[in-house]
Design an enzyme around this catalytic site. Structure first.
Site, PDB file in Angstrom:
ATOM      1  N   ASP A  30      41.232  51.605  45.361  1.00 31.59           N
ATOM      2  CA  ASP A  30      41.023  50.769  46.542  1.00 31.59           C
ATOM      3  C   ASP A  30      42.194  49.813  46.692  1.00 31.59           C
ATOM      4  O   ASP A  30      42.769  49.348  45.702  1.00 31.59           O
ATOM      5  CB  ASP A  30      39.724  49.963  46.408  1.00 31.59           C
ATOM      6  CG  ASP A  30      38.506  50.863  46.264  1.00 31.59           C
ATOM      7  OD1 ASP A  30      38.343  51.752  47.111  1.00 31.59           O
ATOM      8  OD2 ASP A  30      37.735  50.666  45.305  1.00 31.59           O
ATOM      9  N   ASP A  32      43.359  46.272  48.738  1.00 30.22           N
ATOM     10  CA  ASP A  32      42.957  45.112  49.534  1.00 30.22           C
ATOM     11  C   ASP A  32      44.198  44.343  49.961  1.00 30.22           C
ATOM     12  O   ASP A  32      45.194  44.258  49.213  1.00 30.22           O
ATOM     13  CB  ASP A  32      42.038  44.195  48.729  1.00 30.22           C
ATOM     14  CG  ASP A  32      40.741  44.872  48.335  1.00 30.22           C
ATOM     15  OD1 ASP A  32      40.315  45.789  49.054  1.00 30.22           O
ATOM     16  OD2 ASP A  32      40.165  44.495  47.294  1.00 30.22           O
ATOM     17  N   ASP A 108      38.007  35.080  41.568  1.00 30.18           N
ATOM     18  CA  ASP A 108      37.173  34.986  40.374  1.00 30.18           C
ATOM     19  C   ASP A 108      37.974  34.944  39.079  1.00 30.18           C
ATOM     20  O   ASP A 108      37.915  33.970  38.325  1.00 30.18           O
ATOM     21  CB  ASP A 108      36.130  36.113  40.351  1.00 30.18           C
ATOM     22  CG  ASP A 108      36.733  37.490  40.603  1.00 30.18           C
ATOM     23  OD1 ASP A 108      37.983  37.624  40.636  1.00 30.18           O
ATOM     24  OD2 ASP A 108      35.961  38.450  40.764  1.00 30.18           O
TER      25      ASP A 108
END
Length: 418
Positions: A30, A32, A108
């Site tokens: 993925d 981003d 995070d």
């Protein structure tokens, strides 16, 4: 995408897991993008873009089957507009935009706060994430307890990413997890289901399971299974789970399909066995106890994790097929071979045999029977349907009463023993 955003006057960076994985010689699945363009501005640049989310407003740019997620830099403070909301310490809405520096410190983990810049092909690091990646350390950004309270699922992410990357969770990041595991009860059950698939069906299931056990997360999300594992002195129940997850990891590595139904049949098998033992202790017959236990174990688990029926029903069939393996009656054997869950149920029996060594005769019989039967013909399936009480013409025929056999009892007793 990055160049188009830059040419339109916006800052744009590849961010997060893709940068982290490339730094450890991984293969990102993925990608981003982080930018100072608002979601509406991104949509104006890409016709193949749709805006999603209310809690976190995002832009999804679609290229065939691929989706590139584009997030606007988030601020790390409330601007008073109401676009940032916190309830009981949990961040429920976050659409206050800021700078790249603001965005970095609100992410995070340090390893996820790395930005790849196309203008000079550099990695921008504002939190020490580059050094942590080199050292193989998972470290939360900010005060750990506060960050876990903002989003309790971060505890699961810490375990999952450590298992995936082979990283060590830094002591300050790991310390609060056992005491705060109860916060997962406030997470959305549907979100927890998705997290379970990421944890156990990404090729690192065994390490994820061991991490969840170590930090008390498994007991929080699978309380009945955890209680059964603790009470099981032989360790057979835990070996079933570990053996099954190891096989799943091997299938993922070989690019073979994996089934959420089989996964949850593994994770909830101890809870199912525990429910059988309780019902039989109350005097219920073995076959009835096995059927009711399947519903009981499933219903209790749904209080923690949203398990869709398209997975929970096959899961129960895998369990209930175990009782059929004790039967040697010809017609029942034929029906079992023709059952659409036979392969999955037999694979589950192999795991039970590997864990306890108590099913050698059953495994040998069904292996030999399957080899002799060969592929099941449609005419055979028709015959099975007729044996269940339907004549070819569609009329119901009377069935002769048979004396009840105790063939399923041995399976229930072995499940309870496990």
């Amino acid at each position: 995408m990055l160049y188009r955003l830059r040419e339109a006057g916006f800052g744009a960076y590849l961010v997060g897991g893709a940068v982290r994985d490339l730094l450890v010689a991984g293969n990102p699945k993925d990608f981003d993008v982080a930018t100072d363009a608002t979601p509406e501005q991104v949509k104006g640049l890409f016709r193949n873009c749709r805006l999603i989310g209310r809690r976190f407003r995002l832009a999804h740019v679609v290229f065939g089957r691929e989706i590139i997620e584009v997030a606007t830099f988030r601020a790390n403070s409330d601007d008073g507009t109401g676009d940032r909301e916190v309830e009981n310490g949990m961040l429920v809405r976050d659409n206050v935009y800021g700078s790249i520096e603001d965005d970095a410190v609100r992410r995070d983990f340090t390893c996820n706060a790395l930005y790849y810049a196309i203008e000079d092909f550099s990695v921008r690091d504002y939190t020490g994430g580059f050094e942590d990646v080199q050292a193989g350390i998972m470290r939360l950004i900010g005060e750990p307890e506060q960050r876990y309270r903002e989003d309790p699922v971060r505890m699961l992410r810490a375990v999952r990413l450590a298992a995936k990357l082979g990283f060590t969770i830094e002591p300050g990041t790991a310390g609060p997890i056992p005491q705060l595991a109860y916060l997962l009860a406030d997470a959305a059950p549907a979100r927890l289901f998705e997290e379970m698939l990421k944890l156990f069906l990404s090729g690192h299931g065994v390490a994820s399971f061991e991490g969840m056990e170590r930090y008390g997360l498994f007991a929080q999300l699978f309380p009945e299974s955890a209680a059964a594992l603790k009470a099981n002195r032989s360790g057979a129940l835990r070996r079933v789970i570990v053996e099954g997850l190891a096989n799943t990891d091997a299938r993922v590595a070989a690019d073979e399909p994996v089934s959420p139904a089989f996964l949850f049949a593994l994770l909830l098998w101890p809870a199912y066995c525990r429910a059988i033992a309780r019902l039989q202790k109350q005097g219920m017959a073995a076959d009835e106890a096995m059927r009711l236990a399947a519903d009981v174990a499933t219903a209790r688990q749904l209080e923690q994790i949203a398990l869709p029926r398209r997975f929970s029903l096959p899961m129960q069939e895998i369990w209930l097929m175990q009782m059929r393996f004790g039967s040697r009656q010809k017609r029942r054997v034929q029906r079992t071979l023709a059952h659409p869950r036979f392969r999955a149920a037999f694979d589950f029996l192999l795991l039970r045999q590997a864990a306890s060594g108590e099913h050698t005769a059953e495994v040998a019989f069904w292996q030999q029977t399957r080899e002799q039967a060969g592929p099941v013909e449609p005419s055979f399936l028709d015959a099975v349907e007729h044996e269940d009480g339907e004549e070819a013409g569609g009329e119901r025929r009377p069935r002769r009463r048979r004396r009840r056999r105790n063939g399923s009892g041995s399976t229930a007793e072995s499940a309870a023993a496990e």
